[in-house]
Scaffold this active site. Structure first.
Site, PDB file in Angstrom:
ATOM      1  N   PRO A 195      59.371  51.063 146.596  1.00  0.00           N
ATOM      2  CG  PRO A 195      59.169  49.817 144.629  1.00  0.00           C
ATOM      3  CD  PRO A 195      60.072  50.024 145.821  1.00  0.00           C
ATOM      4  CB  CYS A 196      54.984  54.277 148.078  1.00  0.00           C
ATOM      5  SG  CYS A 196      54.279  54.996 146.562  1.00  0.00           S
ATOM      6  CD  GLN A 197      53.803  51.471 143.428  1.00  0.00           C
ATOM      7  OE1 GLN A 197      54.681  51.223 144.254  1.00  0.00           O
ATOM      8  NE2 GLN A 197      54.082  51.850 142.192  1.00  0.00           N
ATOM      9  CG  PHE A 238      53.731  50.277 152.564  1.00  0.00           C
ATOM     10  CD1 PHE A 238      53.546  49.307 153.530  1.00  0.00           C
ATOM     11  CD2 PHE A 238      54.803  50.145 151.691  1.00  0.00           C
ATOM     12  CE1 PHE A 238      54.415  48.240 153.643  1.00  0.00           C
ATOM     13  CE2 PHE A 238      55.676  49.076 151.791  1.00  0.00           C
ATOM     14  CZ  PHE A 238      55.487  48.116 152.770  1.00  0.00           C
ATOM     15  CB  SER A 239      49.985  54.228 148.396  1.00  0.00           C
ATOM     16  OG  SER A 239      49.192  55.311 147.994  1.00  0.00           O
TER      17      SER A 239
END
Length: 415
Positions: free
Chosen positions: A91-93, A95-96
């Site tokens: 999941p990228c949240q 680092f987004s």
């Protein structure tokens, strides 16, 4: 809508290849957007996992009945099958740029990159493919990224990722034929004892790169069939959307409308250009996200843009320049103002454009998002999955990127 399986794959120059002899495990598998590409590239996907049941159900419906619903933290490597390749985009949240930005300190998802590494370290596949957002190599999170890369190296992997001036950089999927401006960080690791090194495939020549029109131009108006349904315009956008031209955004509004629409965002710097943004059919789309109804990441279709904006030659207006779906096209020429018209609405004469009733602006449908992600038309979501969840699971590695990376990796491993 084109239902033919071969046509939906050949649109992106993807072919169903013979089995390449490599098995794959798909971690954080989502609905199978990336797996569609790996499948076409000849991989045998033998195991997949995601924490969301609706994603797993969709994956099993489209890719194969081998995905389970589980938390990766609880996976015991001894109970997992051996696979030649492990793929995963944790999941990228954290680092987004649009997320909370807490990185590995994020209490909910910040540790999932380490669990991806844990399974790689314990299962020792021949290779792995990792994907994440551009923010993971930003100044704020670069130390985490490099630490993770060092862990893979210490675990016995030759790690490859694009660099610029010796610094990690992201790939833009549009450069590889995806009709979307989507910057993502890709990492490919190959076990050192195999004595092989991964080289990323070449980009597509500029003149061969695809656009929104290439991806969705043959689709009819949304009809609800095969996931061709979606969001309209937000209520807060309705008073202003017709004042924005194709290719424009909130900055094209009169000043008083800008203030009224943006509210506090106007006084804090004006907001991003994603507000009230209208796409151009002859450009790539912006990044397909998991929240396509967001106010600040709008990709609004203005149906007037199906017709060339910018004036037509007298010769163009002298005759009907439209062919129907069942007819061969007029000659495709080099000047946009003399190109044939789109076949909808049927039997339309450019001389009477001012009398045309054009459907109102709207957002991309789910099927259009899938097309922009280069997902073949045989992929679909079940009717029991909510529209919001369908949009959410359109996100992931574009199928064409997975296909090209998978094809390149297979050639290296099998050489």
């Amino acid at each position: 809508m084109r239902q033919d399986k071969e046509l939906s794959e050949l649109r992106w120059n993807m072919h169903q290849l013979s089995p390449n002899g490599l098995t794959m495990m798909d971690l954080f598998c989502g609905a199978g957007i990336g797996a569609s590409g790996f499948l076409l590239a000849g991989y045998k996907v033998i195991y997949a996992v995601d924490i969301q049941k609706y994603a797993v159900d969709t994956y099993n419906q489209n890719i194969g009945n081998h995905a389970i619903c589980a938390n990766i933290r609880n996976l015991n490597s001894n109970e997992l099958p051996d696979a030649d390749v492990i793929s995963g985009g944790f999941p990228c949240q954290p680092f987004s740029f649009s997320g909370n930005g807490e990185g590995e300190a994020d209490k909910d998802k910040g540790d999932l990159g380490y669990h991806f590494y844990r399974i790689i370290c314990e299962k020792k596949p021949k290779a792995f493919i990792m994907e994440n957002v551009n923010g993971i190599i930003s100044k704020k999170h670069l130390s985490f990224f490099l630490k993770l890369m060092n862990l893979f190296i210490e675990a016995g992997y030759d790690v490859s990722y694009p660099t610029q001036n010796e610094n990690p950089t992201a790939l833009n999927c549009w450069d590889y034929g995806v009709p979307q401006l989507r910057k993502r960080v890709f990492v490919v690791g190959i076990r050192k004892d195999l004595d092989k090194h991964f080289e990323f495939p070449p980009t597509v020549p500029l003149e061969e790169r695809t656009t929104i029109r290439d991806a969705i131009g043959d689709l009819p108006c949304p009809d609800g069939k095969n996931n061709h349904q979606g969001y309209g315009i937000r209520k807060d956008e309705i008073p202003y959307v017709d004042k924005v031209p194709p290719g424009g955004n909130w900055r094209d509004l009169p000043c008083e409308d800008q203030i009224q629409f943006l509210g506090k965002a106007y006084h804090s710097g004006g907001g991003r250009t994603g507000f009230l943004r209208k796409i151009l059919f002859d450009q790539p789309a912006y990044t397909i996200t998991s929240t396509m109804n967001g106010k600040n990441n709008a990709q609004i279709i203005d149906n007037q843009d199906k017709y060339y904006i910018g004036g037509y030659s007298p010769r163009y207006k002298s005759r009907n320049r439209q062919k129907q779906w069942h007819e061969p096209s007029f000659t495709i020429v080099s000047q946009a103002r003399q190109l044939p018209l789109y076949p909808e609405p049927p039997y339309y004469d450019i001389r009477f454009m001012d009398k045309l009733e054009i459907p109102p602006p709207r957002r991309f449908t789910v099927r259009e998002c899938l097309r922009l992600q280069t997902v073949p038309d045989w992929f679909s979501f079940g009717e029991d999955i909510s529209l919001a969840h369908q949009y959410e699971r359109c996100s992931g590695i574009p199928s064409l990127m997975a296909y090209k990376l998978g094809l390149t990796l297979a050639k290296i491993l099998n050489s």
